[in-house]
Design a protein around this motif. Structure first.
Motif, PDB file in Angstrom:
ATOM      1  N   GLN A 156      -0.526 -12.727 -13.958  1.00  0.00           N
ATOM      2  CA  GLN A 156      -1.248 -12.315 -15.025  1.00  0.00           C
ATOM      3  C   GLN A 156      -1.593 -10.945 -14.920  1.00  0.00           C
ATOM      4  O   GLN A 156      -2.472 -10.599 -13.788  1.00  0.00           O
ATOM      5  CB  GLN A 156      -2.623 -13.195 -15.414  1.00  0.00           C
ATOM      6  CG  GLN A 156      -3.257 -12.630 -16.662  1.00  0.00           C
ATOM      7  CD  GLN A 156      -4.586 -13.282 -16.891  1.00  0.00           C
ATOM      8  OE1 GLN A 156      -5.403 -13.480 -16.024  1.00  0.00           O
ATOM      9  NE2 GLN A 156      -4.844 -14.101 -18.095  1.00  0.00           N
ATOM     10  N   SER A 200       7.129 -16.023  -8.791  1.00  0.00           N
ATOM     11  CA  SER A 200       5.686 -16.170  -9.253  1.00  0.00           C
ATOM     12  C   SER A 200       5.284 -15.917 -10.523  1.00  0.00           C
ATOM     13  O   SER A 200       5.883 -15.187 -11.330  1.00  0.00           O
ATOM     14  CB  SER A 200       4.813 -14.859  -8.212  1.00  0.00           C
ATOM     15  OG  SER A 200       5.391 -14.920  -6.893  1.00  0.00           O
ATOM     16  N   ARG A 201       4.434 -16.719 -11.150  1.00  0.00           N
ATOM     17  CA  ARG A 201       3.771 -16.298 -12.437  1.00  0.00           C
ATOM     18  C   ARG A 201       2.391 -15.280 -12.149  1.00  0.00           C
ATOM     19  O   ARG A 201       1.526 -15.718 -11.402  1.00  0.00           O
ATOM     20  CB  ARG A 201       3.157 -17.801 -13.169  1.00  0.00           C
ATOM     21  CG  ARG A 201       2.731 -17.636 -14.724  1.00  0.00           C
ATOM     22  CD  ARG A 201       2.621 -18.920 -14.928  1.00  0.00           C
ATOM     23  NE  ARG A 201       1.483 -18.935 -15.887  1.00  0.00           N
ATOM     24  CZ  ARG A 201       0.629 -19.971 -16.035  1.00  0.00           C
ATOM     25  NH1 ARG A 201       0.679 -21.013 -15.326  1.00  0.00           N
ATOM     26  NH2 ARG A 201      -0.495 -19.765 -16.844  1.00  0.00           N
ATOM     27  N   GLU A 217       1.076 -12.350 -19.344  1.00  0.00           N
ATOM     28  CA  GLU A 217       1.532 -13.003 -18.274  1.00  0.00           C
ATOM     29  C   GLU A 217       3.074 -12.768 -18.170  1.00  0.00           C
ATOM     30  O   GLU A 217       3.791 -12.359 -19.144  1.00  0.00           O
ATOM     31  CB  GLU A 217       1.307 -14.742 -18.363  1.00  0.00           C
ATOM     32  CG  GLU A 217       0.039 -15.007 -18.478  1.00  0.00           C
ATOM     33  CD  GLU A 217      -0.174 -16.593 -18.210  1.00  0.00           C
ATOM     34  OE1 GLU A 217       0.852 -17.576 -18.076  1.00  0.00           O
ATOM     35  OE2 GLU A 217      -1.253 -17.064 -18.434  1.00  0.00           O
ATOM     36  N   GLU A 218       3.569 -12.686 -16.980  1.00  0.00           N
ATOM     37  CA  GLU A 218       4.938 -12.714 -16.655  1.00  0.00           C
ATOM     38  C   GLU A 218       5.266 -13.585 -15.501  1.00  0.00           C
ATOM     39  O   GLU A 218       4.246 -13.950 -14.584  1.00  0.00           O
ATOM     40  CB  GLU A 218       5.187 -11.043 -16.397  1.00  0.00           C
ATOM     41  CG  GLU A 218       4.357 -10.482 -15.281  1.00  0.00           C
ATOM     42  CD  GLU A 218       4.832  -9.118 -15.241  1.00  0.00           C
ATOM     43  OE1 GLU A 218       5.417  -8.255 -16.100  1.00  0.00           O
ATOM     44  OE2 GLU A 218       4.098  -8.433 -14.430  1.00  0.00           O
ATOM     45  N   VAL A 219       6.566 -13.782 -15.395  1.00  0.00           N
ATOM     46  CA  VAL A 219       7.050 -14.318 -14.536  1.00  0.00           C
ATOM     47  C   VAL A 219       8.167 -13.322 -13.517  1.00  0.00           C
ATOM     48  O   VAL A 219       8.866 -12.545 -14.139  1.00  0.00           O
ATOM     49  CB  VAL A 219       8.066 -15.557 -14.848  1.00  0.00           C
ATOM     50  CG1 VAL A 219       8.919 -16.399 -13.824  1.00  0.00           C
ATOM     51  CG2 VAL A 219       7.258 -16.620 -15.421  1.00  0.00           C
TER      52      VAL A 219
END
Length: 163
Positions: free
Chosen positions: A105, A102-103, A127-129
């Motif tokens: 925010q 998932s990406r 943001e993070e993955v």
């Protein structure tokens, strides 16, 4: 219980993180939970050294024996600093067997002290993955890779590059 691992991942995000309910973490997280936040440990250590302080015992002594209790402690710390914290899943989630990518925010207004950094009252977004594996309908393992540099710049503890 659904066979779609997205259900477990989205339950963690919606019912625990975004609902600000750390007490429900045991319902969404597997007892053998493993967390790896690439970069965030370094950011936390940097902030703690900068402020010459630990935060809520997270830097003092060994981590909690129960990883879910550790997760709850970190979420509680984040909610104290960012009381309107949200993790919004943006874009599609990719599923491969038990793995959900998932990406996300992160957003929240910095209203409380965070590792010695006084509240800035600024909206922080980065943001993070997330790579999350699900076992028995619960999130068992999380690898997170995020924009820690942008996070520290928004907190005002690192200068942003000038154009």
């Amino acid at each position: 219980m659904s066979n779609d691992p997205r259900v477990a991942v989205n339950r963690l995000v919606d019912e625990v993180i975004n609902a600000h309910r750390p007490e429900l973490a045991h319902e969404a997280l597997h007892p053998e939970l493993k967390l790896a936040r690439m970069g965030m440990q370094g950011s936390a250590a940097y902030l703690a050294a900068l402020g010459k302080t630990g935060q809520a015992g997270l830097q003092d002594g060994p981590p909690p024996a129960d990883p879910i209790e550790g997760f709850k402690a970190v979420l509680t710390l984040l909610l104290g600093a960012f009381p309107d914290l949200r993790n919004n899943i943006i874009g599609p989630q990719i599923v491969d067997g038990a793995l959900v990518i998932s990406r996300v925010q992160f957003s929240g207004t910095h209203e409380g002290e965070f590792f010695g950094v006084a509240p800035t009252h600024k909206k922080i977004e980065f943001e993070e993955v997330l790579f999350q594996w699900v076992t028995d309908g619960k999130v068992r393992e999380v690898w997170a890779v995020g924009d820690e540099l942008g996070f520290l710049q928004q907190l005002g503890v690192l200068a942003s590059p000038q154009p």
